[in-house]
Design a protein around this motif. Structure first.
Motif, PDB file in Angstrom:
ATOM      1  N   SER A  20       0.858  -1.176   0.000  1.00 24.94           N
ATOM      2  CA  SER A  20       0.000   0.000   0.000  1.00 24.94           C
ATOM      3  C   SER A  20       0.901   1.235   0.000  1.00 24.94           C
ATOM      4  O   SER A  20       1.725   1.410   0.905  1.00 24.94           O
ATOM      5  CB  SER A  20      -0.909  -0.027   1.238  1.00 24.94           C
ATOM      6  N   LEU A  21       0.740   2.051  -1.019  1.00 22.55           N
ATOM      7  CA  LEU A  21       1.658   3.171  -1.246  1.00 22.55           C
ATOM      8  C   LEU A  21       1.061   4.518  -0.892  1.00 22.55           C
ATOM      9  O   LEU A  21      -0.109   4.788  -1.163  1.00 22.55           O
ATOM     10  CB  LEU A  21       2.070   3.209  -2.717  1.00 22.55           C
ATOM     11  N   GLY A  22       1.901   5.364  -0.350  1.00 28.00           N
ATOM     12  CA  GLY A  22       1.572   6.768  -0.201  1.00 28.00           C
ATOM     13  C   GLY A  22       1.892   7.468  -1.512  1.00 28.00           C
ATOM     14  O   GLY A  22       1.889   6.853  -2.578  1.00 28.00           O
ATOM     15  N   ALA A  23       2.228   8.749  -1.445  1.00 30.50           N
ATOM     16  CA  ALA A  23       2.547   9.535  -2.646  1.00 30.50           C
ATOM     17  C   ALA A  23       4.042   9.459  -2.932  1.00 30.50           C
ATOM     18  O   ALA A  23       4.861   9.741  -2.060  1.00 30.50           O
ATOM     19  CB  ALA A  23       2.118  10.985  -2.451  1.00 30.50           C
ATOM     20  N   ALA A  72      12.731  -1.386  -1.143  1.00 32.49           N
ATOM     21  CA  ALA A  72      12.090  -1.968   0.036  1.00 32.49           C
ATOM     22  C   ALA A  72      11.156  -3.112  -0.365  1.00 32.49           C
ATOM     23  O   ALA A  72      11.153  -4.172   0.277  1.00 32.49           O
ATOM     24  CB  ALA A  72      11.333  -0.898   0.805  1.00 32.49           C
ATOM     25  N   ILE A  73      10.379  -2.912  -1.415  1.00 32.30           N
ATOM     26  CA  ILE A  73       9.467  -3.967  -1.876  1.00 32.30           C
ATOM     27  C   ILE A  73      10.272  -5.204  -2.275  1.00 32.30           C
ATOM     28  O   ILE A  73       9.953  -6.322  -1.862  1.00 32.30           O
ATOM     29  CB  ILE A  73       8.599  -3.477  -3.063  1.00 32.30           C
ATOM     30  N   TYR A  74      11.313  -5.001  -3.047  1.00 33.73           N
ATOM     31  CA  TYR A  74      12.154  -6.124  -3.485  1.00 33.73           C
ATOM     32  C   TYR A  74      12.715  -6.876  -2.276  1.00 33.73           C
ATOM     33  O   TYR A  74      12.653  -8.102  -2.210  1.00 33.73           O
ATOM     34  CB  TYR A  74      13.296  -5.620  -4.379  1.00 33.73           C
ATOM     35  N   GLY A  88       6.735 -13.725   6.703  1.00 36.25           N
ATOM     36  CA  GLY A  88       5.342 -14.072   6.964  1.00 36.25           C
ATOM     37  C   GLY A  88       4.375 -12.895   6.917  1.00 36.25           C
ATOM     38  O   GLY A  88       3.166 -13.073   7.039  1.00 36.25           O
ATOM     39  N   GLU A  89       4.900 -11.703   6.753  1.00 30.93           N
ATOM     40  CA  GLU A  89       4.037 -10.518   6.740  1.00 30.93           C
ATOM     41  C   GLU A  89       3.245 -10.433   5.441  1.00 30.93           C
ATOM     42  O   GLU A  89       3.727 -10.825   4.393  1.00 30.93           O
ATOM     43  CB  GLU A  89       4.864  -9.244   6.940  1.00 30.93           C
ATOM     44  N   ARG A  90       2.033  -9.906   5.546  1.00 31.13           N
ATOM     45  CA  ARG A  90       1.161  -9.830   4.360  1.00 31.13           C
ATOM     46  C   ARG A  90       0.872  -8.410   3.897  1.00 31.13           C
ATOM     47  O   ARG A  90       0.300  -8.203   2.837  1.00 31.13           O
ATOM     48  CB  ARG A  90      -0.173 -10.523   4.661  1.00 31.13           C
ATOM     49  N   LYS A  96       5.342   8.170   4.451  1.00 31.93           N
ATOM     50  CA  LYS A  96       4.924   8.871   5.676  1.00 31.93           C
ATOM     51  C   LYS A  96       3.435   9.208   5.645  1.00 31.93           C
ATOM     52  O   LYS A  96       2.753   9.119   6.646  1.00 31.93           O
ATOM     53  CB  LYS A  96       5.737  10.150   5.864  1.00 31.93           C
ATOM     54  N   ASP A  97       2.940   9.620   4.470  1.00 28.00           N
ATOM     55  CA  ASP A  97       1.524   9.961   4.375  1.00 28.00           C
ATOM     56  C   ASP A  97       0.653   8.724   4.569  1.00 28.00           C
ATOM     57  O   ASP A  97      -0.425   8.791   5.167  1.00 28.00           O
ATOM     58  CB  ASP A  97       1.198  10.670   3.061  1.00 28.00           C
ATOM     59  N   LEU A  98       1.123   7.575   4.123  1.00 23.97           N
ATOM     60  CA  LEU A  98       0.364   6.349   4.328  1.00 23.97           C
ATOM     61  C   LEU A  98       0.394   5.951   5.803  1.00 23.97           C
ATOM     62  O   LEU A  98      -0.602   5.469   6.336  1.00 23.97           O
ATOM     63  CB  LEU A  98       0.882   5.206   3.466  1.00 23.97           C
TER      64      LEU A  98
END
Length: 127
Positions: A20-23, A72-74, A88-90, A96-98
């Motif tokens: 889930s992405l912020g700006a 970070a995603i990679y 194990g995280e989903r 910061k805005d998120l």
């Protein structure tokens, strides 16, 4: 849908990660603001309309660095670097805005449970 998909593919040793992405500093503001389709009348004056106007004005400067986010995603997907030990995280929130929006959702759920917790836990069939 992602939660259901995660359950379906777990037995095949496949995991699902919701990012889930912020700006972030991508071309999305330009692409969204330059649409040739007019805004439907129902959207005039709404948050969507105001956001697109802000992006079109050139005064929209997202603080997120897309390169850092992709890294970070990679790493989370691969279980390396910042993702080590978190296989194990989903859910991966980024920006910061998120983080502020996640906090709002947490507070909203906490409030709802304070107000409706008794009702929430008393809607089961009688034995």
């Amino acid at each position: 849908m992602s939660k259901v998909l995660a359950k379906e593919v777990a037995e095949f040793n496949v995991r699902v990660l919701i990012v889930s992405l912020g700006a972030f500093n991508t071309n999305m503001p330009t692409a969204a603001a330059s649409s040739k389709n007019p805004m439907p009348e129902d959207y005039k004056g709404t948050v969507v309309d105001k956001t697109i106007d802000a992006m079109a004005s050139g005064n929209f400067y997202p603080g997120g660095d897309k390169e850092k986010a992709v890294k970070a995603i990679y790493e989370v997907v691969m279980g390396e670097g910042v993702g080590a030990g978190h296989e194990g995280e989903r859910f991966l929130p980024l920006g910061k805005d998120l983080a502020a929006r996640v906090k709002q959702v947490q507070d909203s759920y906490s409030h709802s449970m304070e107000v409706f917790g008794d009702i929430c836990n008393n809607v089961y069939r009688d034995s």
